[in-house]
Motif scaffolding. Structure first.
Motif, PDB file in Angstrom:
ATOM      1  N   GLY A  81      11.847 -11.617  18.478  1.00 31.58           N
ATOM      2  CA  GLY A  81      10.402 -11.793  18.536  1.00 31.58           C
ATOM      3  C   GLY A  81       9.614 -10.581  18.096  1.00 31.58           C
ATOM      4  N   SER A  82      10.291  -9.524  17.675  1.00 33.32           N
ATOM      5  CA  SER A  82       9.594  -8.301  17.290  1.00 33.32           C
ATOM      6  C   SER A  82       9.366  -8.245  15.786  1.00 33.32           C
ATOM      7  CB  SER A  82      10.384  -7.064  17.726  1.00 33.32           C
ATOM      8  OG  SER A  82      11.584  -6.946  16.977  1.00 33.32           O
ATOM      9  N   ILE A  83       8.366  -7.434  15.413  1.00 30.89           N
ATOM     10  CA  ILE A  83       8.092  -7.085  14.020  1.00 30.89           C
ATOM     11  C   ILE A  83       8.221  -5.580  13.917  1.00 30.89           C
ATOM     12  CG2 ILE A  83       6.338  -7.074  12.207  1.00 30.89           C
ATOM     13  CD1 ILE A  83       5.151  -9.572  13.653  1.00 30.89           C
ATOM     14  N   ARG A  84       8.935  -5.095  12.901  1.00 32.72           N
ATOM     15  CA  ARG A  84       9.198  -3.663  12.790  1.00 32.72           C
ATOM     16  C   ARG A  84       8.833  -3.163  11.393  1.00 32.72           C
ATOM     17  NH1 ARG A  84      12.434  -2.070  17.236  1.00 32.72           N
ATOM     18  NH2 ARG A  84      12.942  -3.910  18.481  1.00 32.72           N
ATOM     19  N   LEU A  85       8.286  -1.956  11.385  1.00 31.33           N
ATOM     20  CA  LEU A  85       7.927  -1.292  10.136  1.00 31.33           C
ATOM     21  C   LEU A  85       8.875  -0.126   9.932  1.00 31.33           C
ATOM     22  CD1 LEU A  85       5.792  -1.203   7.803  1.00 31.33           C
ATOM     23  CD2 LEU A  85       4.564   0.496   9.202  1.00 31.33           C
ATOM     24  N   TRP A  86       9.443  -0.059   8.717  1.00 37.72           N
ATOM     25  CA  TRP A  86      10.450   0.952   8.401  1.00 37.72           C
ATOM     26  C   TRP A  86       9.979   1.830   7.248  1.00 37.72           C
ATOM     27  CZ3 TRP A  86      14.909   0.312  11.435  1.00 37.72           C
ATOM     28  CH2 TRP A  86      15.050  -0.938  12.065  1.00 37.72           C
ATOM     29  N   ASP A  87      10.311   3.116   7.340  1.00 38.04           N
ATOM     30  CA  ASP A  87      10.124   4.049   6.230  1.00 38.04           C
ATOM     31  C   ASP A  87      11.479   4.229   5.567  1.00 38.04           C
ATOM     32  OD1 ASP A  87       9.729   6.127   4.472  1.00 38.04           O
ATOM     33  OD2 ASP A  87       8.626   7.388   5.882  1.00 38.04           O
ATOM     34  N   THR A  88      11.644   3.682   4.375  1.00 42.69           N
ATOM     35  CA  THR A  88      12.960   3.676   3.726  1.00 42.69           C
ATOM     36  C   THR A  88      13.389   5.048   3.227  1.00 42.69           C
ATOM     37  OG1 THR A  88      12.018   3.117   1.551  1.00 42.69           O
ATOM     38  CG2 THR A  88      12.611   1.286   3.008  1.00 42.69           C
ATOM     39  N   MET A  89      12.507   6.038   3.302  1.00 41.26           N
ATOM     40  CA  MET A  89      12.884   7.393   2.884  1.00 41.26           C
ATOM     41  C   MET A  89      13.502   8.205   4.012  1.00 41.26           C
ATOM     42  SD  MET A  89      12.408   7.550  -0.272  1.00 41.26           S
ATOM     43  CE  MET A  89      12.592   9.324  -0.564  1.00 41.26           C
ATOM     44  N   LEU A  90      13.506   7.678   5.249  1.00 41.47           N
ATOM     45  CA  LEU A  90      14.133   8.408   6.348  1.00 41.47           C
ATOM     46  C   LEU A  90      15.624   8.557   6.107  1.00 41.47           C
ATOM     47  CD1 LEU A  90      12.387   6.918   9.511  1.00 41.47           C
ATOM     48  CD2 LEU A  90      11.963   9.123   8.423  1.00 41.47           C
ATOM     49  N   ASP A  91      16.168   9.687   6.506  1.00 40.29           N
ATOM     50  CA  ASP A  91      17.593   9.971   6.358  1.00 40.29           C
ATOM     51  C   ASP A  91      18.351   9.326   7.513  1.00 40.29           C
ATOM     52  OD1 ASP A  91      20.112  10.962   5.941  1.00 40.29           O
ATOM     53  OD2 ASP A  91      19.477  13.044   5.650  1.00 40.29           O
ATOM     54  N   VAL A  92      19.285   8.424   7.207  1.00 41.78           N
ATOM     55  CA  VAL A  92      20.015   7.715   8.266  1.00 41.78           C
ATOM     56  C   VAL A  92      21.482   8.125   8.327  1.00 41.78           C
ATOM     57  CG1 VAL A  92      18.510   5.703   8.178  1.00 41.78           C
ATOM     58  CG2 VAL A  92      20.525   5.779   6.695  1.00 41.78           C
ATOM     59  N   ALA A 104       0.809  -1.222   0.000  1.00 39.14           N
ATOM     60  CA  ALA A 104       0.000   0.000   0.000  1.00 39.14           C
ATOM     61  C   ALA A 104       0.842   1.272   0.000  1.00 39.14           C
ATOM     62  CB  ALA A 104      -0.929   0.008   1.219  1.00 39.14           C
ATOM     63  N   HIS A 105       2.079   1.187   0.468  1.00 39.65           N
ATOM     64  CA  HIS A 105       2.943   2.366   0.557  1.00 39.65           C
ATOM     65  C   HIS A 105       4.305   2.003  -0.018  1.00 39.65           C
ATOM     66  CE1 HIS A 105       5.178   5.782   2.027  1.00 39.65           C
ATOM     67  NE2 HIS A 105       4.096   6.304   2.584  1.00 39.65           N
ATOM     68  N   GLU A 106       4.762   2.745  -1.015  1.00 42.00           N
ATOM     69  CA  GLU A 106       5.950   2.345  -1.773  1.00 42.00           C
ATOM     70  C   GLU A 106       7.243   2.407  -0.973  1.00 42.00           C
ATOM     71  OE1 GLU A 106       5.202   6.752  -2.938  1.00 42.00           O
ATOM     72  OE2 GLU A 106       4.068   4.976  -2.325  1.00 42.00           O
ATOM     73  N   ASN A 107       7.254   3.083   0.188  1.00 42.73           N
ATOM     74  CA  ASN A 107       8.490   3.235   0.946  1.00 42.73           C
ATOM     75  C   ASN A 107       8.531   2.425   2.239  1.00 42.73           C
ATOM     76  OD1 ASN A 107       9.532   5.159  -0.909  1.00 42.73           O
ATOM     77  ND2 ASN A 107       8.266   6.739   0.045  1.00 42.73           N
ATOM     78  N   TYR A 108       7.501   1.640   2.516  1.00 43.63           N
ATOM     79  CA  TYR A 108       7.443   0.903   3.774  1.00 43.63           C
ATOM     80  C   TYR A 108       7.885  -0.551   3.593  1.00 43.63           C
ATOM     81  CZ  TYR A 108       4.765   4.666   6.045  1.00 43.63           C
ATOM     82  OH  TYR A 108       4.359   5.850   6.586  1.00 43.63           O
ATOM     83  N   VAL A 109       8.663  -1.021   4.579  1.00 41.26           N
ATOM     84  CA  VAL A 109       9.112  -2.411   4.624  1.00 41.26           C
ATOM     85  C   VAL A 109       8.889  -2.933   6.037  1.00 41.26           C
ATOM     86  CG1 VAL A 109      11.082  -3.988   4.413  1.00 41.26           C
ATOM     87  CG2 VAL A 109      10.865  -2.064   2.835  1.00 41.26           C
ATOM     88  N   VAL A 110       8.343  -4.139   6.165  1.00 42.56           N
ATOM     89  CA  VAL A 110       8.173  -4.775   7.466  1.00 42.56           C
ATOM     90  C   VAL A 110       9.203  -5.896   7.592  1.00 42.56           C
ATOM     91  CG1 VAL A 110       6.420  -6.449   6.681  1.00 42.56           C
ATOM     92  CG2 VAL A 110       6.481  -5.751   9.076  1.00 42.56           C
ATOM     93  N   THR A 111       9.771  -6.058   8.794  1.00 43.84           N
ATOM     94  CA  THR A 111      10.825  -7.048   9.006  1.00 43.84           C
ATOM     95  C   THR A 111      10.487  -7.966  10.172  1.00 43.84           C
ATOM     96  OG1 THR A 111      12.070  -5.530  10.442  1.00 43.84           O
ATOM     97  CG2 THR A 111      12.658  -5.574   8.087  1.00 43.84           C
ATOM     98  N   ALA A 112      11.051  -9.183  10.111  1.00 44.68           N
ATOM     99  CA  ALA A 112      10.914 -10.204  11.160  1.00 44.68           C
ATOM    100  C   ALA A 112      12.247 -10.320  11.884  1.00 44.68           C
ATOM    101  CB  ALA A 112      10.524 -11.541  10.544  1.00 44.68           C
ATOM    102  N   SER A 113      12.210 -10.305  13.214  1.00 47.78           N
ATOM    103  CA  SER A 113      13.447 -10.227  13.988  1.00 47.78           C
ATOM    104  C   SER A 113      13.623 -11.401  14.933  1.00 47.78           C
ATOM    105  CB  SER A 113      13.465  -8.921  14.785  1.00 47.78           C
ATOM    106  OG  SER A 113      14.658  -8.796  15.532  1.00 47.78           O
ATOM    107  N   GLY A 114      14.880 -11.655  15.274  1.00 48.43           N
ATOM    108  CA  GLY A 114      15.215 -12.737  16.188  1.00 48.43           C
ATOM    109  C   GLY A 114      14.782 -12.504  17.611  1.00 48.43           C
TER     110      GLY A 114
END
Length: 349
Positions: free
Chosen positions: A90-101, A78-88
Protein backbone atom coordinates in the motif's frame (compact mmCIF):
# COMPACT_ATOMS: atom_id res chain seq x y z
CA UNK A 1 17.39 -5.96 -34.48
CA UNK A 2 16.82 -9.57 -35.55
CA UNK A 3 16.79 -11.00 -32.02
CA UNK A 4 16.01 -9.29 -28.72
CA UNK A 5 18.59 -7.99 -26.29
CA UNK A 6 17.90 -9.91 -23.07
CA UNK A 7 18.50 -9.25 -19.39
CA UNK A 8 17.76 -11.98 -16.83
CA UNK A 9 17.11 -11.16 -13.14
CA UNK A 10 16.78 -14.55 -11.41
CA UNK A 11 14.29 -14.81 -8.59
CA UNK A 12 12.32 -11.67 -9.45
CA UNK A 13 9.28 -11.57 -11.71
CA UNK A 14 8.83 -8.33 -13.63
CA UNK A 15 5.56 -6.40 -13.34
CA UNK A 16 6.30 -3.16 -15.17
CA UNK A 17 8.96 -1.19 -17.00
CA UNK A 18 9.50 2.35 -18.23
CA UNK A 19 12.00 4.19 -20.41
CA UNK A 20 13.63 7.28 -18.96
CA UNK A 21 12.24 10.55 -20.38
CA UNK A 22 15.75 12.05 -20.06
CA UNK A 23 18.13 9.33 -21.32
CA UNK A 24 17.46 7.34 -24.48
CA UNK A 25 19.30 4.21 -23.26
CA UNK A 26 18.03 3.89 -19.68
CA UNK A 27 15.13 1.81 -18.37
CA UNK A 28 13.65 0.95 -14.97
CA UNK A 29 11.98 -2.33 -13.96
CA UNK A 30 9.53 -2.95 -11.11
CA UNK A 31 9.82 -6.54 -9.89
CA UNK A 32 8.67 -8.89 -7.15
CA UNK A 33 9.95 -12.09 -5.58
CA UNK A 34 7.73 -15.16 -5.73
CA UNK A 35 5.60 -13.66 -8.52
CA UNK A 36 4.44 -10.89 -6.19
CA UNK A 37 2.61 -13.21 -3.79
CA UNK A 38 5.02 -12.79 -0.87
CA UNK A 39 8.50 -11.41 -0.30
CA UNK A 40 10.67 -8.51 -1.39
CA UNK A 41 10.45 -6.21 -4.36
CA UNK A 42 13.21 -4.72 -6.48
CA UNK A 43 13.65 -1.64 -8.58
CA UNK A 44 16.17 -2.43 -11.34
CA UNK A 45 17.98 0.29 -13.31
CA UNK A 46 19.12 -0.94 -16.73
CA UNK A 47 21.20 0.54 -19.56
CA UNK A 48 21.06 -0.32 -23.27
CA UNK A 49 24.63 -0.49 -24.62
CA UNK A 50 26.21 -1.05 -28.04
CA UNK A 51 27.17 -4.69 -28.50
CA UNK A 52 29.18 -6.85 -30.89
CA UNK A 53 28.20 -6.89 -34.56
CA UNK A 54 25.99 -3.86 -34.00
CA UNK A 55 23.58 -5.73 -31.70
CA UNK A 56 22.83 -3.90 -28.44
CA UNK A 57 23.21 -5.47 -25.03
CA UNK A 58 21.48 -4.82 -21.70
CA UNK A 59 23.45 -4.01 -18.53
CA UNK A 60 22.04 -4.03 -15.01
CA UNK A 61 23.45 -0.84 -13.46
CA UNK A 62 22.05 -1.30 -9.93
CA UNK A 63 18.98 -2.36 -8.00
CA UNK A 64 17.12 -1.18 -4.90
CA UNK A 65 15.36 -3.51 -2.47
CA UNK A 66 11.89 -2.89 -1.05
CA UNK A 67 10.14 -4.75 1.74
CA UNK A 68 7.18 -5.74 -0.44
CA UNK A 69 6.64 -6.48 -4.12
CA UNK A 70 6.70 -3.63 -6.65
CA UNK A 71 3.84 -3.56 -9.16
CA UNK A 72 4.47 -0.38 -11.16
CA UNK A 73 6.81 2.57 -11.55
CA UNK A 74 7.19 5.93 -13.26
CA UNK A 75 10.16 8.17 -13.94
CA UNK A 76 9.96 11.72 -12.68
CA UNK A 77 9.34 14.25 -15.43
CA UNK A 78 11.16 16.94 -13.40
CA UNK A 79 14.27 15.16 -12.08
CA UNK A 80 16.26 12.79 -14.29
CA UNK A 81 17.29 10.45 -11.44
CA UNK A 82 13.99 10.03 -9.57
CA UNK A 83 11.64 7.05 -9.90
CA UNK A 84 8.36 6.51 -8.02
CA UNK A 85 7.11 2.97 -7.36
CA UNK A 86 3.82 1.29 -6.40
CA UNK A 87 4.03 -1.43 -3.76
CA UNK A 88 1.99 -4.37 -2.55
CA UNK A 89 2.01 -3.07 1.03
CA UNK A 90 0.00 0.00 0.00
CA UNK A 91 2.99 2.33 0.02
CA UNK A 92 4.37 4.67 -2.64
CA UNK A 93 8.13 5.24 -2.64
CA UNK A 94 10.40 7.75 -4.33
CA UNK A 95 13.92 6.64 -5.21
CA UNK A 96 17.07 8.52 -6.20
CA UNK A 97 18.75 6.19 -8.69
CA UNK A 98 22.12 7.89 -8.22
CA UNK A 99 22.47 6.65 -4.62
CA UNK A 100 25.29 4.17 -4.09
CA UNK A 101 23.84 0.78 -3.07
CA UNK A 102 27.00 -1.34 -3.15
CA UNK A 103 27.30 -1.60 0.62
CA UNK A 104 23.64 -1.45 1.58
CA UNK A 105 21.68 -3.64 -0.78
CA UNK A 106 19.10 -4.74 1.80
CA UNK A 107 18.48 -1.32 3.32
CA UNK A 108 15.40 0.57 2.16
CA UNK A 109 16.95 3.63 0.51
CA UNK A 110 13.76 5.35 -0.65
CA UNK A 111 14.02 9.13 -0.23
CA UNK A 112 10.24 9.54 0.11
CA UNK A 113 7.47 7.25 1.41
CA UNK A 114 3.69 7.81 1.41
CA UNK A 115 1.25 5.41 3.10
CA UNK A 116 -2.36 6.45 2.55
CA UNK A 117 -3.74 3.64 0.39
CA UNK A 118 -5.23 0.83 2.45
CA UNK A 119 -4.58 -1.94 -0.09
CA UNK A 120 -2.07 -2.72 -2.83
CA UNK A 121 -1.01 0.19 -5.05
CA UNK A 122 -1.16 -1.13 -8.59
CA UNK A 123 -0.21 1.85 -10.76
CA UNK A 124 1.62 5.17 -10.72
CA UNK A 125 1.91 7.75 -13.49
CA UNK A 126 3.85 11.02 -13.66
CA UNK A 127 2.23 13.90 -15.55
CA UNK A 128 4.29 14.91 -18.57
CA UNK A 129 2.62 18.35 -18.55
CA UNK A 130 2.24 19.23 -14.85
CA UNK A 131 5.71 17.90 -14.14
CA UNK A 132 5.57 18.24 -10.34
CA UNK A 133 2.57 15.89 -10.05
CA UNK A 134 1.98 12.14 -10.15
CA UNK A 135 -1.06 9.91 -9.65
CA UNK A 136 -1.58 6.49 -8.05
CA UNK A 137 -4.34 3.90 -8.12
CA UNK A 138 -5.07 1.10 -5.68
CA UNK A 139 -7.09 -2.01 -4.98
CA UNK A 140 -8.87 0.09 -2.33
CA UNK A 141 -10.87 1.78 -5.14
CA UNK A 142 -9.22 5.19 -4.82
CA UNK A 143 -7.00 7.31 -7.04
CA UNK A 144 -4.70 9.86 -5.39
CA UNK A 145 -2.84 12.84 -6.80
CA UNK A 146 0.54 13.69 -5.24
CA UNK A 147 3.39 16.17 -5.30
CA UNK A 148 6.75 14.82 -4.16
CA UNK A 149 7.36 17.80 -1.85
CA UNK A 150 4.06 17.29 0.03
CA UNK A 151 3.69 14.86 2.97
CA UNK A 152 0.14 13.88 1.96
CA UNK A 153 -1.84 13.48 -1.23
CA UNK A 154 -3.31 16.71 -2.55
CA UNK A 155 -6.50 15.10 -3.89
CA UNK A 156 -8.37 11.80 -3.61
CA UNK A 157 -10.89 10.33 -6.04
CA UNK A 158 -13.23 7.53 -5.02
CA UNK A 159 -12.87 6.45 -8.61
CA UNK A 160 -14.52 3.01 -8.43
CA UNK A 161 -16.10 0.81 -5.78
CA UNK A 162 -13.56 -1.92 -6.51
CA UNK A 163 -9.92 -2.33 -7.54
CA UNK A 164 -8.53 0.43 -9.80
CA UNK A 165 -5.92 -1.27 -11.94
CA UNK A 166 -4.57 1.84 -13.65
CA UNK A 167 -4.85 5.64 -13.57
CA UNK A 168 -3.18 7.86 -16.16
CA UNK A 169 -2.89 11.57 -16.76
CA UNK A 170 -3.88 12.73 -20.23
CA UNK A 171 -0.79 13.64 -22.30
CA UNK A 172 -2.83 16.51 -23.82
CA UNK A 173 -4.62 18.08 -20.83
CA UNK A 174 -3.07 18.02 -17.34
CA UNK A 175 -6.44 18.09 -15.55
CA UNK A 176 -7.80 14.88 -17.09
CA UNK A 177 -7.24 11.48 -15.48
CA UNK A 178 -8.49 8.18 -16.92
CA UNK A 179 -9.04 5.03 -14.84
CA UNK A 180 -9.98 1.37 -15.35
CA UNK A 181 -11.31 -1.14 -12.89
CA UNK A 182 -12.63 -4.57 -12.01
CA UNK A 183 -16.13 -3.16 -12.60
CA UNK A 184 -15.61 -3.20 -16.39
CA UNK A 185 -15.67 0.57 -16.85
CA UNK A 186 -13.30 3.25 -18.03
CA UNK A 187 -13.74 6.65 -16.38
CA UNK A 188 -12.46 10.13 -17.11
CA UNK A 189 -12.17 12.70 -14.31
CA UNK A 190 -11.78 16.42 -14.97
CA UNK A 191 -9.94 18.09 -12.09
CA UNK A 192 -11.08 21.51 -13.31
CA UNK A 193 -14.54 20.72 -11.95
CA UNK A 194 -15.40 22.87 -8.90
CA UNK A 195 -16.03 19.73 -6.86
CA UNK A 196 -12.29 18.97 -6.97
CA UNK A 197 -11.18 22.32 -5.57
CA UNK A 198 -8.46 21.92 -2.96
CA UNK A 199 -8.80 23.93 0.25
CA UNK A 200 -9.93 23.77 3.89
CA UNK A 201 -12.67 21.19 4.27
CA UNK A 202 -12.61 20.30 0.57
CA UNK A 203 -11.36 17.28 -1.33
CA UNK A 204 -8.68 15.39 0.58
CA UNK A 205 -7.69 11.88 1.55
CA UNK A 206 -10.50 11.93 4.16
CA UNK A 207 -13.12 13.51 1.89
CA UNK A 208 -12.78 11.95 -1.58
CA UNK A 209 -14.79 12.94 -4.63
CA UNK A 210 -16.30 10.48 -7.09
CA UNK A 211 -17.93 12.42 -9.96
CA UNK A 212 -16.54 11.31 -13.32
CA UNK A 213 -17.28 13.40 -16.41
CA UNK A 214 -17.46 10.22 -18.49
CA UNK A 215 -18.08 6.56 -17.69
CA UNK A 216 -17.53 4.06 -20.49
CA UNK A 217 -19.08 0.58 -19.96
CA UNK A 218 -16.19 -1.00 -21.82
CA UNK A 219 -16.35 -4.69 -20.90
CA UNK A 220 -18.37 -7.35 -19.11
CA UNK A 221 -15.10 -8.42 -17.47
CA UNK A 222 -12.31 -6.68 -15.56
CA UNK A 223 -10.34 -4.02 -17.43
CA UNK A 224 -6.67 -4.40 -16.51
CA UNK A 225 -5.06 -1.64 -18.56
CA UNK A 226 -5.67 1.50 -20.60
CA UNK A 227 -3.70 4.21 -22.40
CA UNK A 228 -4.29 7.62 -23.97
CA UNK A 229 -3.45 8.01 -27.65
CA UNK A 230 -0.51 10.41 -27.93
CA UNK A 231 -1.81 12.14 -31.09
CA UNK A 232 -5.60 11.95 -30.83
CA UNK A 233 -7.00 13.66 -27.71
CA UNK A 234 -9.90 11.81 -26.05
CA UNK A 235 -9.03 8.50 -27.76
CA UNK A 236 -8.27 5.63 -25.35
CA UNK A 237 -7.34 1.97 -25.70
CA UNK A 238 -8.35 -0.69 -23.16
CA UNK A 239 -7.34 -4.28 -22.49
CA UNK A 240 -9.43 -6.70 -20.44
CA UNK A 241 -9.74 -10.17 -18.95
CA UNK A 242 -11.98 -11.23 -21.84
CA UNK A 243 -8.85 -11.04 -24.10
CA UNK A 244 -10.16 -8.06 -26.05
CA UNK A 245 -8.31 -4.90 -27.01
CA UNK A 246 -10.62 -1.98 -27.80
CA UNK A 247 -10.16 1.60 -29.00
CA UNK A 248 -12.60 4.19 -27.63
CA UNK A 249 -13.48 7.56 -29.15
CA UNK A 250 -14.66 9.88 -26.37
CA UNK A 251 -14.38 13.15 -28.30
CA UNK A 252 -18.12 13.77 -28.46
CA UNK A 253 -18.28 14.25 -24.69
CA UNK A 254 -18.61 17.81 -23.41
CA UNK A 255 -16.40 17.94 -20.35
CA UNK A 256 -18.18 19.08 -17.23
CA UNK A 257 -21.28 16.99 -17.88
CA UNK A 258 -21.44 13.58 -16.22
CA UNK A 259 -22.20 11.13 -19.02
CA UNK A 260 -22.20 7.46 -19.85
CA UNK A 261 -20.96 6.80 -23.36
CA UNK A 262 -17.93 6.55 -25.58
CA UNK A 263 -17.91 4.99 -29.03
CA UNK A 264 -15.93 1.80 -29.66
CA UNK A 265 -13.85 2.67 -32.69
CA UNK A 266 -12.31 -0.78 -33.15
CA UNK A 267 -12.04 -4.18 -31.47
CA UNK A 268 -8.87 -6.23 -31.79
CA UNK A 269 -9.33 -9.93 -30.96
CA UNK A 270 -6.39 -12.30 -30.99
CA UNK A 271 -4.88 -12.71 -27.53
CA UNK A 272 -5.55 -16.10 -25.97
CA UNK A 273 -5.64 -14.89 -22.36
CA UNK A 274 -6.19 -11.63 -20.48
CA UNK A 275 -4.54 -8.47 -21.79
CA UNK A 276 -2.33 -7.23 -18.97
CA UNK A 277 -0.76 -4.07 -20.42
CA UNK A 278 -0.95 -1.90 -23.51
CA UNK A 279 0.74 1.26 -24.78
CA UNK A 280 0.28 3.50 -27.80
CA UNK A 281 3.37 4.30 -29.85
CA UNK A 282 4.81 7.76 -29.08
CA UNK A 283 5.75 8.10 -32.76
CA UNK A 284 2.68 6.93 -34.70
CA UNK A 285 -0.99 7.51 -33.95
CA UNK A 286 -2.21 4.12 -35.14
CA UNK A 287 0.35 1.71 -33.62
CA UNK A 288 -0.46 -0.09 -30.35
CA UNK A 289 1.54 -2.66 -28.36
CA UNK A 290 -0.22 -5.14 -26.04
CA UNK A 291 1.14 -7.59 -23.47
CA UNK A 292 -0.80 -10.62 -22.29
CA UNK A 293 -0.97 -13.58 -19.95
CA UNK A 294 -0.73 -15.70 -23.12
CA UNK A 295 3.06 -14.99 -22.96
CA UNK A 296 3.08 -12.81 -26.07
CA UNK A 297 3.39 -9.15 -26.92
CA UNK A 298 1.49 -8.08 -30.03
CA UNK A 299 1.73 -5.04 -32.29
CA UNK A 300 -1.45 -3.71 -33.90
CA UNK A 301 -2.28 -1.19 -36.58
CA UNK A 302 -5.53 0.20 -35.19
CA UNK A 303 -6.47 1.90 -38.48
CA UNK A 304 -5.52 -0.72 -41.11
CA UNK A 305 -5.19 0.34 -44.72
CA UNK A 306 -6.95 -1.78 -47.34
CA UNK A 307 -6.68 -5.56 -46.87
CA UNK A 308 -3.78 -5.30 -44.40
CA UNK A 309 -4.74 -7.09 -41.15
CA UNK A 310 -4.62 -5.09 -37.91
CA UNK A 311 -2.26 -7.59 -36.21
CA UNK A 312 1.22 -6.73 -37.46
CA UNK A 313 3.62 -8.72 -35.26
CA UNK A 314 3.72 -11.30 -32.44
CA UNK A 315 6.66 -11.43 -30.03
CA UNK A 316 6.59 -14.84 -28.36
CA UNK A 317 10.06 -15.10 -26.82
CA UNK A 318 8.84 -15.10 -23.19
CA UNK A 319 7.99 -18.25 -21.24
CA UNK A 320 5.68 -16.70 -18.62
CA UNK A 321 3.03 -13.96 -18.36
CA UNK A 322 4.11 -10.80 -20.18
CA UNK A 323 3.23 -8.07 -17.68
CA UNK A 324 4.70 -4.97 -19.28
CA UNK A 325 5.53 -3.35 -22.60
CA UNK A 326 6.90 0.10 -23.38
CA UNK A 327 7.99 1.93 -26.52
CA UNK A 328 11.25 3.86 -26.51
CA UNK A 329 10.52 7.57 -26.29
CA UNK A 330 13.49 8.53 -28.47
CA UNK A 331 14.07 5.72 -30.96
CA UNK A 332 11.10 4.94 -33.18
CA UNK A 333 10.09 1.29 -33.35
CA UNK A 334 12.16 0.12 -30.37
CA UNK A 335 10.07 -1.85 -27.87
CA UNK A 336 10.78 -3.35 -24.45
CA UNK A 337 8.82 -6.16 -22.79
CA UNK A 338 9.06 -7.69 -19.31
CA UNK A 339 7.66 -10.89 -17.94
CA UNK A 340 7.20 -13.15 -14.95
CA UNK A 341 9.99 -15.27 -16.49
CA UNK A 342 12.43 -12.67 -15.00
CA UNK A 343 13.43 -11.49 -18.46
CA UNK A 344 13.59 -8.05 -19.99
CA UNK A 345 13.57 -8.08 -23.80
CA UNK A 346 14.38 -5.08 -26.02
CA UNK A 347 13.78 -5.51 -29.73
CA UNK A 348 12.59 -3.91 -32.91
CA UNK A 349 9.38 -5.57 -34.23
Amino acid sequence: MNSPAILQTPGFAHYSLAWSPFYNTKLALASSANFGLVGNGRLHIVSLLPGPAGLPTLKLDKFFESQDGLYDLAWSEAHENYVVTASGDGSIRLWDTMLDVRCSVYINLAIGVWQEHTKEVFSVDWSNIQKDTFVSSSWDGTVKVWRPDQPRSILTLQAHQSCVYQALFSPHQPDLISTCSTDGTLKIFDLRSPSYAVGPGSNSFTNPMSAAVLTVPASASEILTLDWNKYRPMVLASGSVDRMVKVWDCRMVKLGDSQVGGACESSLPGHEYAVRKLQWSPHKADILATASYDMTCRIWNTIPMGPQPPLRYIHDAHTEFVAGCAWSLYEEGLLATCSWDSRLNVFRP
